[in-house]
Design an enzyme around this catalytic site. Sequence first.
Site, PDB file in Angstrom:
ATOM      1  N   GLU A 164       0.808  -1.219   0.000  1.00  0.00           N
ATOM      2  CA  GLU A 164       0.000   0.000   0.000  1.00  0.00           C
ATOM      3  C   GLU A 164       0.843   1.272   0.000  1.00  0.00           C
ATOM      4  OE1 GLU A 164      -4.151   0.141   1.233  1.00  0.00           O
ATOM      5  OE2 GLU A 164      -3.273   0.790   3.135  1.00  0.00           O
ATOM      6  N   LYS A 166       0.723   4.736   1.009  1.00  0.00           N
ATOM      7  CA  LYS A 166      -0.138   5.350   2.024  1.00  0.00           C
ATOM      8  C   LYS A 166       0.659   6.381   2.827  1.00  0.00           C
ATOM      9  CE  LYS A 166      -2.869   3.593   5.973  1.00  0.00           C
ATOM     10  NZ  LYS A 166      -3.240   2.318   6.654  1.00  0.00           N
ATOM     11  N   LYS A 227      -7.836   2.399  -3.452  1.00  0.00           N
ATOM     12  CA  LYS A 227      -8.265   2.251  -2.059  1.00  0.00           C
ATOM     13  C   LYS A 227      -9.085   3.486  -1.688  1.00  0.00           C
ATOM     14  CE  LYS A 227      -7.851  -0.058   1.928  1.00  0.00           C
ATOM     15  NZ  LYS A 227      -6.573  -0.023   2.657  1.00  0.00           N
ATOM     16  N   GLU A 276     -14.452  -6.110   1.147  1.00  0.00           N
ATOM     17  CA  GLU A 276     -13.877  -6.156   2.491  1.00  0.00           C
ATOM     18  C   GLU A 276     -14.936  -6.457   3.549  1.00  0.00           C
ATOM     19  OE1 GLU A 276     -10.648  -3.366   3.829  1.00  0.00           O
ATOM     20  OE2 GLU A 276     -12.315  -2.560   5.008  1.00  0.00           O
ATOM     21  N   ASN A 298     -10.559  -7.702   7.069  1.00  0.00           N
ATOM     22  CA  ASN A 298      -9.864  -6.632   7.773  1.00  0.00           C
ATOM     23  C   ASN A 298      -9.845  -6.938   9.267  1.00  0.00           C
ATOM     24  OD1 ASN A 298      -8.792  -4.203   8.717  1.00  0.00           O
ATOM     25  ND2 ASN A 298      -9.856  -2.995   7.169  1.00  0.00           N
ATOM     26  N   GLU A 333      -5.861  -8.421   5.922  1.00  0.00           N
ATOM     27  CA  GLU A 333      -5.614  -6.981   6.010  1.00  0.00           C
ATOM     28  C   GLU A 333      -5.455  -6.532   7.464  1.00  0.00           C
ATOM     29  OE1 GLU A 333      -8.883  -6.220   2.435  1.00  0.00           O
ATOM     30  OE2 GLU A 333      -8.840  -4.902   4.183  1.00  0.00           O
ATOM     31  N   SER A 334      -4.490  -5.684   7.718  1.00  0.00           N
ATOM     32  CA  SER A 334      -4.249  -5.011   9.005  1.00  0.00           C
ATOM     33  C   SER A 334      -3.588  -5.913  10.044  1.00  0.00           C
ATOM     34  CB  SER A 334      -5.532  -4.427   9.585  1.00  0.00           C
ATOM     35  OG  SER A 334      -6.100  -3.475   8.723  1.00  0.00           O
TER      36      SER A 334
END
Length: 379
Positions: A164, A166, A227, A276, A298, A333-334
């Site tokens: 990503e 970001k 995103k 998601e 997520n 994710e995360s």
Amino acid sequence: MESALLSRSVGSSFAAAAAAPRGCLPRPSRVATLSGARARPLRAGPKDSILEVLAQDDMLNAAELVQWENGKSVNSIAASQGIRIRRHCRPTASLKEIEEELGAPHNILEKIIWDKEIEVAEGLAKKPLKEVMEAAAKAPPSGDFYGALEAAYKRNGVPALIAEVKKASPSRGVLRENFNPVEIAKAYEKNGAACLSILTDEKYFQGSFENLEKVRVSGVKCPLLCKEFVIDKWQIYNARSKGADAVLLIAAVLPDLDIKYFLRICKELGMTALIEVHDEREMERVLNINGVKLIGINNRSLETFVVDTANTKMLLEKHGDSIREKGILVVGESGLFTPDDVAYVQNAGVSAVLVGESLVKQEDPGRAIAGLFGKELVH
């Protein structure tokens, strides 16, 4: 959810229907929604009547449409699906006026969505939908986002990486002061990223559609994920016009009818949708929607921002068989910072991971990929 409600033109989303002046929007019949219910015309065989074709269309027969015809509000319909994020449906109002009517946003995600409703309306005013659709049609063919992830997983034996680009986040603030999206994207690609995720939200993540376009025209070959907090089809066409190959759709925000409609648009444009989910109810909803190829789990609650990677394991223990039967690829994710974190979600059943913070905060984000996986990735 205007897409299945208005007959005048192809709509933008279910919630957009509520943006019309109160009392001014008639409750349409399902037959009357013919021109607004789909991204492309339905085709009848020589022996099929138009009504038979309509009867087979899952959007025209959606539960949301029945509820709308019976007088339920957009937020009530969303709540019936477990969606707690309210929509103000007043894109021309100020946030002060909205809060006077609805009270303060319940959480950061709701606040982002309220701002996004206004932002999208402003974008439409500056660049009408027709103009954006024409630009999307002229864009070079989209890349195979799903295929790139699948190939990278087989090639490396570890989850494929969606790296990503970001700059900031609401929970962590600015992650990288010296932020050059093109340099970061090229470093990611050079060091084995299968795909890239480009933040386009400006207010909360300091991203932009301009960053997406810059990366696309820079020579980067990796497929790109836009995103964004998508609530309207204008955003999808805009993303395609800027070079995106995939978009993010958040089940915590979008009712089933919107997800189905946006999936149709993505299919028309040759794009992939990453759907998601955060909890079991969202997973169950998404697994009941045809055409889903990519599900992201997520581990961060978008309401509280608390991270727990056990969320991935729990959801895949309960739904892994169904996911495998449908040929869906799962993205973790995360909360992924170390090789142990990656191994944990891989053992749970993910085939790809989306990682931003743990890479972009490092002095050399590209070289940080080897540290994340415990080995260098083959590109």
